[in-house]
Design a protein around this motif. Structure first.
Motif, short mmCIF file in Angstrom:
data_model
loop_
_atom_site.label_atom_id
_atom_site.label_comp_id
_atom_site.label_asym_id
_atom_site.label_seq_id
_atom_site.Cartn_x
_atom_site.Cartn_y
_atom_site.Cartn_z
N ARG A 226 0.85 -1.11 0.07
CA ARG A 226 -0.02 -0.12 0.14
C ARG A 226 0.81 1.25 -0.16
NH1 ARG A 226 -5.23 -1.97 1.60
NH2 ARG A 226 -5.12 -4.18 0.92
N SER A 227 1.76 1.11 0.56
CA SER A 227 2.93 2.08 0.74
C SER A 227 4.15 1.86 1.24
CB SER A 227 2.37 3.38 1.65
OG SER A 227 2.22 3.30 2.96
N PRO A 228 5.36 2.01 0.91
CA PRO A 228 6.78 1.44 1.10
C PRO A 228 7.05 1.83 2.71
CG PRO A 228 7.03 3.11 -0.61
CD PRO A 228 5.51 2.78 -0.31
N CYS A 229 7.65 0.74 3.22
CA CYS A 229 8.31 0.99 4.55
C CYS A 229 9.60 0.98 4.50
CB CYS A 229 8.01 -0.14 5.39
SG CYS A 229 8.66 0.03 7.24
N VAL A 230 10.48 2.15 4.65
CA VAL A 230 11.65 2.46 4.23
C VAL A 230 12.50 1.76 5.13
CG1 VAL A 230 13.52 4.16 4.30
CG2 VAL A 230 11.15 4.71 3.17
N ALA A 231 12.26 1.76 6.61
CA ALA A 231 12.98 1.17 7.80
C ALA A 231 12.01 0.65 8.81
CB ALA A 231 14.15 2.25 8.10
N ALA A 232 12.65 -0.52 9.64
CA ALA A 232 11.87 -0.58 10.79
C ALA A 232 13.25 -1.18 11.54
CB ALA A 232 10.82 -1.82 10.35
N MET A 233 13.17 -0.45 12.58
CA MET A 233 14.48 -0.73 13.51
C MET A 233 14.32 -0.59 14.89
SD MET A 233 16.55 2.56 12.16
CE MET A 233 15.51 4.12 11.80
N VAL A 234 15.06 -1.20 15.66
CA VAL A 234 15.02 -1.45 17.09
C VAL A 234 15.98 -0.44 17.91
CG1 VAL A 234 15.03 -2.81 19.20
CG2 VAL A 234 13.74 -3.67 17.27
N ALA A 235 15.85 0.19 18.74
CA ALA A 235 16.74 0.98 19.39
C ALA A 235 17.51 0.18 20.07
CB ALA A 235 16.03 2.09 20.16
N LEU A 236 19.03 0.80 20.41
CA LEU A 236 20.09 0.05 20.84
C LEU A 236 20.56 0.88 22.08
CD1 LEU A 236 22.39 -1.02 17.94
CD2 LEU A 236 20.62 -2.40 19.31
N ASP A 237 19.90 2.06 22.44
CA ASP A 237 20.07 2.87 23.53
C ASP A 237 18.75 3.68 23.92
OD1 ASP A 237 19.90 4.73 21.33
OD2 ASP A 237 21.93 5.29 21.58
N GLY A 238 18.88 4.25 25.26
CA GLY A 238 17.63 4.77 25.59
C GLY A 238 16.43 3.72 25.98
N ALA A 239 15.28 4.38 25.99
CA ALA A 239 14.17 3.65 26.57
C ALA A 239 14.06 2.46 25.12
CB ALA A 239 13.02 4.35 26.52
N PRO A 240 13.36 1.36 25.64
CA PRO A 240 12.98 0.34 24.70
C PRO A 240 11.89 0.79 23.67
CG PRO A 240 13.01 -0.65 26.96
CD PRO A 240 13.28 0.77 27.13
N ARG A 241 12.27 0.82 22.44
CA ARG A 241 11.35 1.41 21.46
C ARG A 241 11.74 0.77 20.05
NH1 ARG A 241 15.40 4.60 22.59
NH2 ARG A 241 16.44 6.04 21.09
N PHE A 242 10.90 1.19 19.00
CA PHE A 242 11.32 0.99 17.77
C PHE A 242 10.65 1.97 16.78
CE2 PHE A 242 7.14 -1.20 17.53
CZ PHE A 242 6.67 -0.96 16.19
N THR A 243 11.64 2.34 15.80
CA THR A 243 11.06 3.01 14.78
C THR A 243 10.96 2.88 13.55
OG1 THR A 243 12.50 5.13 16.20
CG2 THR A 243 12.08 5.47 13.68
N ASN A 244 9.88 3.17 12.82
CA ASN A 244 9.72 3.12 11.46
C ASN A 244 9.42 4.35 10.77
OD1 ASN A 244 6.36 2.93 11.84
ND2 ASN A 244 7.28 2.01 13.52
N ILE A 245 9.84 3.94 9.25
CA ILE A 245 9.96 5.27 8.42
C ILE A 245 9.16 4.78 7.15
CG2 ILE A 245 11.31 6.78 7.07
CD1 ILE A 245 13.62 6.39 9.06
N TRP A 246 8.09 5.56 6.64
CA TRP A 246 7.41 5.41 5.60
C TRP A 246 7.51 6.28 4.56
CZ3 TRP A 246 4.48 0.90 6.13
CH2 TRP A 246 4.32 0.14 7.27
N ALA A 247 7.36 6.23 3.19
CA ALA A 247 7.30 7.11 2.14
C ALA A 247 6.01 7.09 1.66
CB ALA A 247 8.30 6.76 1.15
#
Length: 208
Positions: free
Chosen positions: A140-161
């Motif tokens: 439907r729309s490309p996911c550029v990146a999906a990634m888990v943080a290695l520092d700071g609070a437990p979290r993940f970030t995803n980037i969409w175009a």
């Protein structure tokens, strides 16, 4: 792949010189990693520049972090930025490495950068659920990146175009209506810490 997201909070009207500084700093002969994305916030926290750099190894990422911290003019913006935040990530292991738009064919120009807090024990289930459900969503729309943080609070970030804000609303709404997104069971692993930024690529960005 490993990634760094740097967020520079800038005074109003300094985007152009900051962009030039970021590009020069990130592509200098002594720089490590690869400059991938440079965006300026349009919706969300304003006057922020987000810089995405990619690294083949964790050692390369941390070496570049050390260079940045010790540099007299980090990102060529030491005299400009009000705040600099550096975040290290590891890409979901099954995701393709982030590549410039010229290579991948993925284009914005509207990018959404989303970060979710993860509950204890939620990292691997999140990675597994996204592996199962993302292919249909990616159509439907490309996911550029999906990634888990290695520092700071437990979290993940995803980037969409997305080609436009209207296209974003349509893709997201249809994915929910069709039952393909979010991943079934995925929200149960998330905390209430969630942020989203709509950002546009600068002239230095390799993701356009």
């Amino acid at each position: 792949m490993f990634y760094e997201i740097a967020t520079l909070t800038l005074p109003f009207g300094t985007a152009a010189p900051a962009n030039a500084g970021v590009e020069a700093f990130s592509t200098s002969p002594e720089a490590g990693g690869e400059l991938l994305g440079v965006w300026f916030s349009d919706i969300g926290v304003l006057n922020q520049m987000t810089v995405l750099r990619g690294f083949d190894t964790a050692e390369a990422l941390w070496a570049e972090r050390e260079r940045t911290l010790r540099h007299a003019d980090p990102f060529g913006c030491g005299a400009l930025y009000v705040d600099l935040a550096l975040h290290a990530y590891r890409g979901f292991p099954w995701m393709k490495p982030v590549r410039p738009s010229a290579e991948s064919g993925i284009l914005g120009p509207v990018y959404e950068i989303r970060t979710y807090g993860i509950k204890p024990g939620g990292v691997q289930p999140t990675i597994d659920l996204w592996e199962k459900y993302l292919p249909a969503r990616h159509e439907r729309s490309p996911c550029v990146a999906a990634m888990v943080a290695l520092d700071g609070a437990p979290r993940f970030t995803n980037i969409w175009a997305y080609p436009s804000l209207d296209a974003r609303a349509k893709a997201r709404g249809q994915a929910v209506a069709d039952g393909i997104w979010p991943p079934k069971g995925g929200p149960a692993w998330l905390t209430t810490s969630m942020t989203s930024t709509i950002a546009l690529p600068t002239a230095a960005s390799r993701l356009r």
